[in-house]
Design an enzyme around this catalytic site. Structure first.
Site, PDB file in Angstrom:
ATOM      1  N   SER A 191       0.727  -1.312   0.052  1.00  0.00           N
ATOM      2  CA  SER A 191       0.150   0.005   0.010  1.00  0.00           C
ATOM      3  C   SER A 191       0.821   1.290  -0.039  1.00  0.00           C
ATOM      4  O   SER A 191       0.292   2.283  -0.059  1.00  0.00           O
ATOM      5  CB  SER A 191      -1.043   0.069   1.060  1.00  0.00           C
ATOM      6  OG  SER A 191      -0.163   0.113   2.476  1.00  0.00           O
ATOM      7  N   LYS A 242      -5.691   3.866   9.375  1.00  0.00           N
ATOM      8  CA  LYS A 242      -4.862   4.505   8.447  1.00  0.00           C
ATOM      9  C   LYS A 242      -5.282   6.103   8.644  1.00  0.00           C
ATOM     10  O   LYS A 242      -4.551   7.064   8.833  1.00  0.00           O
ATOM     11  CB  LYS A 242      -4.530   4.303   7.075  1.00  0.00           C
ATOM     12  CG  LYS A 242      -3.785   3.014   6.919  1.00  0.00           C
ATOM     13  CD  LYS A 242      -3.894   2.802   5.455  1.00  0.00           C
ATOM     14  CE  LYS A 242      -2.979   1.125   5.341  1.00  0.00           C
ATOM     15  NZ  LYS A 242      -3.026   1.038   3.925  1.00  0.00           N
TER      16      LYS A 242
END
Ligand code: ADP
Length: 824
Positions: free
Chosen positions: A705, A748
């Site tokens: 990611s 996140k």
């Protein structure tokens, strides 16, 4: 004793069995036979003298003259007194030895004519010596136990003449009647004495033998006594021991009766108890059986707490114990609603009648099959309240709560127990948990289900599956118990930090509920409304004695913790209250209320652990803020890239994982393939080395990611255009520049928010996850959804710079179209 002068020679005769009275001796005789009585009476008329004759056979009642010895004693009758039953008692004194010349009368009593016999009486030294010897022997006999009438004894000891002595001795010796008659008939003193020596010695021998026998018998008797005594004692000891054992056996019997066991369990328990009862207490196996019986009797086979599914109450309790977690609470309440309906349908059929046990069971089974999955699994970082929510559920249902940790379990036996043949074996954790709960329907939390492993010792997850599967768990088999236990009433809740490592088969059974972690605002509220009151209570701080100001609490939340949950925050709050407790005890607060302000915090907790400034101070070339997801929640990380003259080498540092290294390679490939679009010189790559570094060793750095952040940093470094400091990004990238979906968005984004990031670029494919993002985060952060890398670059790089570089290859308009897709 004077000898009586015999005047006549015809006297009445009395026959005696053995009691002849020797001359010069006297004895009391009892005359009972008719002939004797008549003879005595006759004598009493005259000069009170009779002839005593011994009968040859003392068994005969009325002896003939032939059955009577013809040598006897002429005796006088003194002190004649009537006795019982016509008997006559008389003290009889022996006068002289006589011999019957002829019987002059035989009826009604004997009368005889007699002739006096004369003993020899030649006393000499030899005879005296014999007398002395006999006297000694008699004393010896007395010592050996011979009993002698006192008068005889005195006569013997006061020896007047050897003749008298021999007659006295003849009376006391233990002789047959013929032997005594022999002595009587022996007129020679020496010969008589010699015979008496022989007899007395014989008697001594007999006495000695008797004594020997009697001492042996005594010994034997004593031995017998001792044995009996010991045996008796042993019996008492055994009885006492036995009593104890019996007591223990009885106790177990009682315990078994009271344990409300199912029949098969009771049967087994009784069988084991029988084995136990027959066993010596020293047999090591006894202690195994003892602990087995303890387990069997302690397990709540049929003991359950009363369920209380009241949704309003449950909601109230969940809210009371936990801040926020709205979605989680809703899911739990839904779950409880289904449980309640299930319970109701169990009890009643459609007409409201009670169901029969049989139909209930079969329906239950099918319903259970259909109603899968039915086990909650709380997934999320540590400290977000998974355990404490489990506890609240138990409280809301009025059930017991137990928790076991599965972290690090690799052995099936940990779940299912060791077989009883193992030394120190125990049931597995399932049964241990049930025993701890004390009921068979607790809320049972299996912690860290994502951390179980498997190896050669078997697969614990298979055993776990059996425990959790409603189709199997009504007869969960534990190796130690060797008996099935019904786990179907247990309310299982599992917890995990991540889903990936939970075995597939197990995951299928679980109803996953995500706990994403808290924003700073949420943490603030949790601390203010839950942790502070709780810690204040636990530290016994008196009411209204201390408070933490909002600004101080905010400081603790921001600068002293950086975590997804609130565990560290709770610890810090606890530290503050510990210090306050000390101040109170040391009387440093006085009567006032202590308010903890920002200034006190450093005093209490030391210097702040985290800097206020988390992001770069200015827009910098080659440095991009990425977003990472870890088991502990989300975090930000920086991708730093420098270029330097070289030969086109790519250097990677910062302890990167394989996937991340590949992302760096892929990013470089992507950029090289499109160098023209980014306005990079064709030869640039062969003359430049690229160094990718990701600082901060604490954050695990792997996964795809970071793809977009790596590309952004690389392009920034290669084109010398700075990256905006307050932009963070996450997204995987393909070789063609497409931005694809990532996981852990909520964590996140919360981490980015915590780091004061203003803009977060995320893949457009993650737009669906935006519902999970807390509102206050949405308010503070601008979201940009990127489909392609260009969407990222345009928003991350300082616009002035990138627009100049990209102008030649790509019309600016096209990019800015995509940029506008923000949530705000
Ligand atoms: P986990 O099991 O997820 O690791 P815990 O349940 O042990 O976390 O929670 C740690 C501490 O934080 C507990 O004292 C718990 O009460 C508290 N806590 C966590 N979330 C909340 C919340 N939403 N409201 C109130 N307290 C919370």
């Amino acid at each position: 004793m004077k000898e009586k002068i015999v005047k006549s020679n015809i006297y009445p005769v009395v026959t005696v069995r053995d009691g002849i009275v020797f001359p010069s001796a006297e004895n009391v005789l009892v005359f009972g036979r008719e002939k004797s009585i008549l003879a005595v009476q006759e004598a009493m008329k005259g000069d009170k003298t009779v002839v005593l004759l011994m009968q040859k056979d003392n068994e005969i009642e009325n002896p003939n003259p032939e059955e009577i010895y013809d040598i006897g004693v002429l005796a006088s009758l003194d002190k004649v007194v009537p006795g019982e039953k016509k008997q006559i008692n008389a003290l009889v004194k022996g006068l002289q030895k006589v011999k019957i010349v002829k019987m002059t009368k035989t009826t009604p009593f004997y009368e005889a004519e007699i002739e006096v016999l004369k003993d020899t009486d030649n006393e000499n030294e030899e005879i005296l010596a014999i007398v002395k010897y006999i006297s000694g022997q008699i004393k010896k006999a007395i010592n050996l136990g011979k009993t002698i009438d006192f008068v005889f004894l005195m006569n013997i000891l006061n020896i007047q003449s050897s003749l008298h002595f021999s007659h006295q001795v003849a009376m006391i010796l233990d002789l047959r009647s013929d032997e005594r008659q022999g002595l009587l008939a022996e007129l020679d003193l020496k010969k008589r004495l010699e015979k008496e020596v022989e007899y007395v010695n014989k008697e001594i021998k007999v006495l000695e033998i008797e004594q020997n026998i009697s001492s042996k018998t005594q010994k034997k008797f004593e031995k017998n006594m001792r044995d009996t005594f010991l045996r008796e004692k042993m019996r008492t000891i055994e009885e006492e021991l036995g009593d104890k054992e019996n007591q223990e056996v009885n106790d177990y019997k009682k315990k078994i009766d009271q344990a409300h066991m199912p029949d098969n369990v009771k049967e087994k328990a009784i069988k084991e108890l029988k084995k136990f009862a027959q066993m010596s207490p020293y047999n090591p196996e006894a202690s195994y059986i003892r602990s087995y019986l303890d387990w069997l009797t302690d397990i709540p086979w049929n003991k359950a707490s009363q369920d209380n599914i009241d949704l309003l109450l449950a909601e109230k309790i969940l809210d009371e114990d936990h801040f926020g977690l709205k979605k989680v609470k809703e899911r739990i309440l839904e779950f409880l609603s289904v449980m309640k309906l299930e319970k109701m349908s169990e009890k009643f059929d459609k007409k409201g009648k009670k169901k029969s046990a049989k139909s209930k069971k079969s329906e239950e089974k099918t319903a259970k099959k259909d109603a899968q999955p039915s086990i909650l699994c709380f997934v999320g970082p540590p400290g977000v309240g998974k355990t404490s929510l489990g506890r609240s559920i138990a409280r809301a249902l009025g059930r017991e709560f137990v928790k076991i940790s599965l972290g690090g379990i690799r052995d099936e036996a940990e779940i299912r127990g060791h077989r009883r043949t193992y030394v120190g074996s125990l049931p597995g954790r399932m049964i241990q948990g049930i025993k701890q709960a004390g009921v068979n329907n607790p809320v049972f939390m299996l912690d860290e289900i994502d951390k179980i492993g498997s190896d050669y010792r078997g697969d614990p997850s298979a055993a776990l599956l059996e425990a959790l599967d409603p189709e199997q768990n009504y007869a969960f088999s534990d190796h130690y118990l060797e008996l099935p236990f019904d786990l179907s009433k247990v309310f299982f809740i599992t917890t995990a930090n991540i889903l990936d490592t939970i075995p597939e088969a197990l995951r299928d059974r679980l109803e996953i509920i995500h706990f994403a972690g808290y924003t700073e605002d949420e943490k603030f509220s949790i601390a203010k409304n839950y942790l502070i009151p709780k810690q204040s209570r636990t530290h016994f701080i008196p009411d209204k004695k201390a408070e933490i100001s909002d600004s101080a609490l905010e400081l603790v939340v921001r600068r002293y913790t950086r975590e997804a949950g609130v565990r560290e925050l709770e610890r810090q709050v606890a530290t503050i209250f510990r210090k306050i407790a000390r101040l109170i005890v040391e009387d440093k607060i006085g009567d006032k209320k202590k308010t903890i302000n920002i200034d006190d915090i450093e005093n209490f907790l030391g210097p702040a652990k985290y800097s206020a400034q988390m992001i770069e101070e200015q827009d910098t070339v080659g440095i991009t803020t990425g977003l990472a997801w870890t088991q502990a929640g989300g975090d930000i990380l920086f991708i730093e890239i420098s270029t330097m003259p070289g030969k086109g080498n790519l250097t990677l540092t910062g302890n990167l994982g394989d996937v991340m290294k590949e992302s760096c390679q892929a990013a470089l490939t992507y950029i090289r393939a499109r160098y023209k679009e980014f306005g990079i010189d064709k030869d640039f790559f062969s003359s430049t080395d690229i160094h990718v570094h990701v600082p901060e060793g604490a954050v695990p750095k792997d996964g795809p990611s970071a793809g977009v952040a790596i590309v952004t940093s690389m392009i920034s470094a290669l084109t010398n255009v700075p990256v905006k400091k307050d932009v963070a990004m996450t997204g995987e990238i393909t070789l063609r520049g497409r931005v694809t979906e990532i996981g852990g968005l909520k964590e996140k984004v919360i981490a980015a928010h915590r780091a004061r990031i203003k803009t977060v670029i995320i893949p457009e494919e993650n737009k669906k996850d935006m519902v999970d993002i807390p509102d206050n985060v949405k308010k503070d952060v601008q979201f940009i959804f990127a489909k392609r890398i260009e969407d990222v670059l345009v928003n991350a790089l300082l616009k002035s710079g990138i627009s100049v570089k990209l102008k030649d290859s790509q019309p600016k308009k096209k990019i800015s179209d995509k940029v506008k897709k923000t949530v705000k």
